[in-house]
Write an enzyme that holds these catalytic residues in place. Sequence first.
Site, PDB file in Angstrom:
ATOM      1  N   HIS A 186      -3.248   6.577   3.108  1.00  0.00           N
ATOM      2  CA  HIS A 186      -3.717   5.304   2.575  1.00  0.00           C
ATOM      3  C   HIS A 186      -5.097   5.025   3.158  1.00  0.00           C
ATOM      4  O   HIS A 186      -5.333   5.244   4.344  1.00  0.00           O
ATOM      5  CB  HIS A 186      -2.719   4.196   2.945  1.00  0.00           C
ATOM      6  CG  HIS A 186      -3.244   2.833   2.646  1.00  0.00           C
ATOM      7  ND1 HIS A 186      -3.811   2.516   1.440  1.00  0.00           N
ATOM      8  CD2 HIS A 186      -3.320   1.707   3.397  1.00  0.00           C
ATOM      9  CE1 HIS A 186      -4.211   1.259   1.465  1.00  0.00           C
ATOM     10  NE2 HIS A 186      -3.924   0.740   2.642  1.00  0.00           N
ATOM     11  N   ASN A 218     -10.406  -0.585   0.709  1.00  0.00           N
ATOM     12  CA  ASN A 218      -8.947  -0.499   0.633  1.00  0.00           C
ATOM     13  C   ASN A 218      -8.510  -1.103  -0.698  1.00  0.00           C
ATOM     14  O   ASN A 218      -8.645  -2.305  -0.907  1.00  0.00           O
ATOM     15  CB  ASN A 218      -8.362  -1.276   1.820  1.00  0.00           C
ATOM     16  CG  ASN A 218      -6.835  -1.312   1.822  1.00  0.00           C
ATOM     17  OD1 ASN A 218      -6.194  -0.937   0.846  1.00  0.00           O
ATOM     18  ND2 ASN A 218      -6.252  -1.775   2.922  1.00  0.00           N
ATOM     19  N   CYS A 254       0.791  -1.237   0.000  1.00  0.00           N
ATOM     20  CA  CYS A 254       0.000   0.000   0.000  1.00  0.00           C
ATOM     21  C   CYS A 254       0.825   1.291   0.000  1.00  0.00           C
ATOM     22  O   CYS A 254       0.253   2.377  -0.103  1.00  0.00           O
ATOM     23  CB  CYS A 254      -0.968   0.003   1.176  1.00  0.00           C
ATOM     24  SG  CYS A 254      -1.938  -1.501   1.260  1.00  0.00           S
TER      25      CYS A 254
HETATM   26  O1  UT7 Z   1      -3.696  -2.073   3.834  1.00  0.00           O
HETATM   27  C1  UT7 Z   1      -3.098  -2.904   4.794  1.00  0.00           C
HETATM   28  C2  UT7 Z   1      -3.238  -2.298   6.122  1.00  0.00           C
HETATM   29  N1  UT7 Z   1      -4.426  -2.792   6.765  1.00  0.00           N
HETATM   30  C3  UT7 Z   1      -4.841  -2.172   7.861  1.00  0.00           C
HETATM   31  O2  UT7 Z   1      -4.281  -1.187   8.236  1.00  0.00           O
HETATM   32  C4  UT7 Z   1      -6.016  -2.776   8.619  1.00  0.00           C
HETATM   33  C5  UT7 Z   1      -5.965  -2.330  10.048  1.00  0.00           C
HETATM   34  N2  UT7 Z   1      -6.948  -2.936  10.896  1.00  0.00           N
HETATM   35  C6  UT7 Z   1      -8.268  -2.639  10.873  1.00  0.00           C
HETATM   36  O3  UT7 Z   1      -8.708  -1.845  10.062  1.00  0.00           O
HETATM   37  C7  UT7 Z   1      -9.169  -3.236  11.926  1.00  0.00           C
HETATM   38  O4  UT7 Z   1      -8.379  -3.865  12.906  1.00  0.00           O
HETATM   39  C8  UT7 Z   1     -10.171  -4.266  11.342  1.00  0.00           C
HETATM   40  C9  UT7 Z   1     -11.243  -3.527  10.535  1.00  0.00           C
HETATM   41  C10 UT7 Z   1      -9.472  -5.272  10.493  1.00  0.00           C
HETATM   42  C11 UT7 Z   1     -10.905  -4.974  12.484  1.00  0.00           C
HETATM   43  O5  UT7 Z   1     -11.543  -4.039  13.328  1.00  0.00           O
HETATM   44  P1  UT7 Z   1     -11.361  -4.128  14.915  1.00  0.00           P
HETATM   45  O6  UT7 Z   1     -12.188  -3.088  15.499  1.00  0.00           O
HETATM   46  O7  UT7 Z   1      -9.888  -4.105  15.181  1.00  0.00           O
HETATM   47  O8  UT7 Z   1     -12.005  -5.522  15.221  1.00  0.00           O
HETATM   48  P2  UT7 Z   1     -11.342  -6.797  15.896  1.00  0.00           P
HETATM   49  O9  UT7 Z   1     -10.435  -7.475  14.948  1.00  0.00           O
HETATM   50  O10 UT7 Z   1     -10.808  -6.397  17.232  1.00  0.00           O
HETATM   51  O11 UT7 Z   1     -12.629  -7.691  16.118  1.00  0.00           O
HETATM   52  C12 UT7 Z   1     -13.700  -7.289  16.993  1.00  0.00           C
HETATM   53  C13 UT7 Z   1     -14.827  -8.276  16.866  1.00  0.00           C
HETATM   54  C14 UT7 Z   1     -14.377  -9.734  16.952  1.00  0.00           C
HETATM   55  O12 UT7 Z   1     -15.352 -10.456  17.644  1.00  0.00           O
HETATM   56  P3  UT7 Z   1     -15.150 -10.821  19.203  1.00  0.00           P
HETATM   57  O13 UT7 Z   1     -13.884 -11.620  19.250  1.00  0.00           O
HETATM   58  O14 UT7 Z   1     -15.022  -9.497  19.901  1.00  0.00           O
HETATM   59  O15 UT7 Z   1     -16.388 -11.565  19.518  1.00  0.00           O
HETATM   60  C15 UT7 Z   1     -14.369 -10.175  15.517  1.00  0.00           C
HETATM   61  O16 UT7 Z   1     -14.593 -11.563  15.385  1.00  0.00           O
HETATM   62  O17 UT7 Z   1     -15.457  -8.124  15.590  1.00  0.00           O
HETATM   63  C16 UT7 Z   1     -15.526  -9.416  14.962  1.00  0.00           C
HETATM   64  N3  UT7 Z   1     -15.461  -9.202  13.528  1.00  0.00           N
HETATM   65  C17 UT7 Z   1     -16.551  -8.998  12.770  1.00  0.00           C
HETATM   66  N4  UT7 Z   1     -17.853  -8.943  13.080  1.00  0.00           N
HETATM   67  C18 UT7 Z   1     -18.729  -8.707  12.069  1.00  0.00           C
HETATM   68  C19 UT7 Z   1     -14.362  -9.165  12.736  1.00  0.00           C
HETATM   69  N5  UT7 Z   1     -14.719  -8.945  11.459  1.00  0.00           N
HETATM   70  C20 UT7 Z   1     -16.073  -8.835  11.453  1.00  0.00           C
HETATM   71  C21 UT7 Z   1     -17.024  -8.605  10.440  1.00  0.00           C
HETATM   72  N6  UT7 Z   1     -18.326  -8.552  10.799  1.00  0.00           N
HETATM   73  N7  UT7 Z   1     -16.676  -8.416   9.147  1.00  0.00           N
END
Ligand code: UT7
Length: 332
Positions: free
Chosen positions: A259, A289, A117
């Site tokens: 980005h 993204n 990216c």
């Molecule tokens: O271009 C490359 C660079 N990429 C990035 O910079 C990405 C950076 N990271 C992010 O944007 C975020 O960390 C994500 C969008 C990937 C995830 O968001 P988050 O707020 O960090 O969520 P999390 O991974 O902490 O997950 C929270 C909860 C989990 O459930 P539990 O364990 O709390 O029950 C996940 O299983 O959200 C759940 N979850 C979802 N729920 C519904 C994860 N993905 C989804 C989904 N729909 N699509």
Amino acid sequence: MKNKKQFVKILGVGSYVPEKVVTNDDLSKIVDTSDEWIRTRTGIRERRIAAADQTTSDLCVCAARKAMENANVGVDDIDLILTGTITSDVILPSTSVFVQTKLGLKNIPCFDYNVACSGLQYGIEIARSLIESQRYRNILLICGDKLSVITDWQDRSTCVLFGDGAGAIVLSATENEEENSIIDVLLGANGEHSELVILPAGGSREPASEKTISERKHFMKMAGRDLFREAVKIMGNCAQEILGRNNMSVDDIDFLITHQANLRIIDAVRERLDVPLEKVCVTIDKYGNTSASSCIIALDNLIRNGKVVRESKVLTVGFGAGLTWGAAILKF
Ligand code: UT7
């Protein structure tokens, strides 16, 4: 014979996204997710997905044609193509050679580079160095990806994030310092975090096999939370460093383009730098993204909407797999 010092002018910018729109509701039919979760956690409302027969080079060619048209240059003017991509049409040869043939360019050097990216910022630095060396006059820089082919459509934690798209810039030599578009570029990388975003199989470490396919190792894996933290820290640091070393502040720039990985990341960087909301470009809601092309698509949007005009200064900051990062201050 070398002449006067060469400066680098951005002659034209173009971008392309495929026609097919996939909404959050569409995704909620294939994985356990919801429009509400995706919108509130990422800011994404929809993304574009390329057709099955559309390759990365096809996306790149569409963006390149627009950039060349906007730059008012023809195929005979371009003397080098470089493409930042992580989804090349095939592993060998480069995507750039397919772009060359499709554009009808002949024999000019072509190569790809892979910094995920941060592709715009790395590409600008490479193109600038080649032009300043006085070996090339008009470089076609492209960043394009068909991320949908390396996205695991069974993994809700990643598949909701990405989209397909491409952006292109024509950079040209000028002897007139007033026309110089590249104020500064800053690049960095840290391989110690290489596992945070990775496509594990299909390379020399783990060649393709039935096992790697059944383990779904040909799709991107991501440690979302760790990446989030790093993205905010690194893009913030990078932006502060490049502004500082040019004796500039956010008041001196007209737009900040980071980005487009997550609206919460963009907001956190904006807050850290104390940039007013109206100076921040957001396209993630429409395209998700799209990897390296995300900054070029955002820039192109600002230009098409008449916001980036002559003399506008744009700070662009990238961050991606590697980890890699980069910032560039551009003047139009
Ligand atoms: O271009 C490359 C660079 N990429 C990035 O910079 C990405 C950076 N990271 C992010 O944007 C975020 O960390 C994500 C969008 C990937 C995830 O968001 P988050 O707020 O960090 O969520 P999390 O991974 O902490 O997950 C929270 C909860 C989990 O459930 P539990 O364990 O709390 O029950 C996940 O299983 O959200 C759940 N979850 C979802 N729920 C519904 C994860 N993905 C989804 C989904 N729909 N699509």
